[in-house]
Design an enzyme around this catalytic site. Structure first.
Site, mmCIF file in Angstrom:
data_model
loop_
_atom_site.group_PDB
_atom_site.id
_atom_site.type_symbol
_atom_site.label_atom_id
_atom_site.label_comp_id
_atom_site.label_asym_id
_atom_site.label_seq_id
_atom_site.Cartn_x
_atom_site.Cartn_y
_atom_site.Cartn_z
ATOM 1 N N GLU A 141 12.942 -6.034 -24.911
ATOM 2 C CA GLU A 141 12.380 -6.472 -26.185
ATOM 3 C C GLU A 141 11.735 -7.847 -26.051
ATOM 4 O OE1 GLU A 141 13.721 -7.035 -30.881
ATOM 5 O OE2 GLU A 141 15.207 -6.488 -29.363
ATOM 6 N N GLY A 166 15.696 -9.126 -37.018
ATOM 7 C CA GLY A 166 16.718 -8.968 -38.037
ATOM 8 C C GLY A 166 18.125 -9.022 -37.478
ATOM 9 N N ALA A 167 18.308 -8.474 -36.255
ATOM 10 C CA ALA A 167 19.649 -8.418 -35.678
ATOM 11 C C ALA A 167 19.795 -9.200 -34.388
ATOM 12 C CB ALA A 167 20.044 -6.960 -35.428
ATOM 13 N N SER A 168 18.679 -9.663 -33.816
ATOM 14 C CA SER A 168 18.760 -10.422 -32.568
ATOM 15 C C SER A 168 17.589 -11.386 -32.476
ATOM 16 C CB SER A 168 18.769 -9.484 -31.356
ATOM 17 O OG SER A 168 17.532 -8.812 -31.241
ATOM 18 N N THR A 169 17.723 -12.331 -31.563
ATOM 19 C CA THR A 169 16.649 -13.282 -31.279
ATOM 20 C C THR A 169 16.410 -13.292 -29.775
ATOM 21 O OG1 THR A 169 17.030 -14.696 -33.201
ATOM 22 C CG2 THR A 169 15.988 -15.720 -31.286
ATOM 23 N N GLN A 170 15.130 -13.246 -29.378
ATOM 24 C CA GLN A 170 14.765 -13.252 -27.970
ATOM 25 C C GLN A 170 13.962 -14.517 -27.647
ATOM 26 O OE1 GLN A 170 16.360 -9.966 -29.060
ATOM 27 N NE2 GLN A 170 14.268 -10.117 -29.827
#
Length: 323
Positions: free
Chosen positions: A176, A217-221
């Site tokens: 992602e 919404g559920a993770s940060t990259q």
């Protein structure tokens, strides 16, 4: 006086007349050829265009994108252009964990929109692919069976569409982050150069690219090209070759630290200090009201570490923010 004899033969055509007729015929052919060339030059040559469909199944919603590109690649990399986007109505596919059979049908409207964009004769050769991100990664941790059923429903719908189904899967946080980094730098023109920029680009050992921070919404990259390899995280390095140049990219995904899940963790901590079933929260505007099930709230892997026994089963949240 004797009468002149009449014979059945016609007078012979003179050589000069024959030459004039031939020249006239050739002139006519030349005129036709010139007209044909002029008409052809004014008509655009048929494009050898390929199409592809990607469904980005995020934690809060799903988007369908239609892309096109010339069949001929540039330095082994396609020049891609987005031609259509469709936001799927309803929640992300992870939101169908209780009604998994509805996950696939939720995509039908956008698939039909794609059918209208892509020429009919190219439907069967057009690849379609769905990649699910952190919302489905969390669902897989919480309920693996439900996650598999959601993907099965999605695959059934995509296979029934008139396109070339290529897969539907949950992508990793690394993937992602890397895809986001490629997209940002592609749109900024950091890969594909021309003129002097192309020449200077080819001389550099490390190209100038931008880092990407993707707050989902559920993770940060977070993804970027490092100046040097860190010995503590070699597993976070990925390698790409784009437009004839090699890239070494660092990428890391922080699950549970997307916008929505960070808010859930904040609410879970607020619950530790409350003794009643009402919570006034300045993170929400005045007039905002929401009631949540405490037991369902702590099933989430991002909030389960904060779970404890509460004297109430429902939590009522009211906003008190000033904005």
């Amino acid at each position: 006086m004797d009468e002149p004899k009449v014979t059945g033969t016609k007078p012979k055509m003179s050589t000069t007349r024959k030459i004039l007729l031939i020249l006239g015929f050739l002139s006519t052919l030349a005129a036709i050829a010139l007209i044909t060339v002029a008409v052809t030059q004014n008509q655009p040559l048929p494009k050898n265009i390929k199409y592809g469909i990607v469904l980005d199944a995020g934690s809060s919603h799903t988007n369908l994108y239609v892309y096109e590109w010339p069949a001929e690649k540039e330095n082994d990399t396609g020049v891609v252009q987005q031609v259509e986007v469709c936001k799927v109505e309803g929640p992300g596919i992870s939101g169908y964990s209780q009604t998994t059979e509805k996950a696939g049908p939720s995509l039908v409207q956008c698939l039909r929109q794609a059918e209208g964009v892509i020429p009919l004769k190219q439907h069967q050769e057009t690849p379609v692919y769905l990649g699910a991100t952190a919302g489905m990664r969390l669902l897989r941790l919480e309920n693996k069976d439900a996650a598999e059923k959601v993907l099965s429903s999605v695959e059934k719908t995509l296979r029934s569409a008139p396109f070339n189904f290529q897969g539907a899967r949950i992508i990793s946080g690394q993937e992602e982050g890397a895809y986001g980094w490629i997209t940002i730098n592609y749109l900024l023109g950091n890969f594909k150069q021309s003129g002097w920029k192309k020449f200077l680009h080819s001389l550099k050992s490390v190209s100038e690219t931008s880092g990407a921070l993707d707050l989902g919404g559920a993770s940060t990259q977070i993804t970027f090209v490092p100046d040097e390899i860190s010995s503590e995280s070699p597993q976070n390095l990925l390698y790409f070759r784009l437009y004839g140049k090699d890239y070494r990219v660092y990428t890391h995904s922080f699950l549970c630290y997307g916008k929505d899940q960070a808010l859930q963790q904040k609410l879970a901590r607020d619950l530790q200090s409350t003794e009643n079933s009402s919570l006034f929260d300045p993170c929400f505007h005045q007039g905002y009201q929401r009631t949540i099930s405490v037991s369902n709230f702590f099933k989430n892997p991002c909030t389960s570490v904060e779970k404890k026994q509460f004297p109430f089963s429902q939590l009522h949240i009211e906003g008190e923010g000033e904005l």
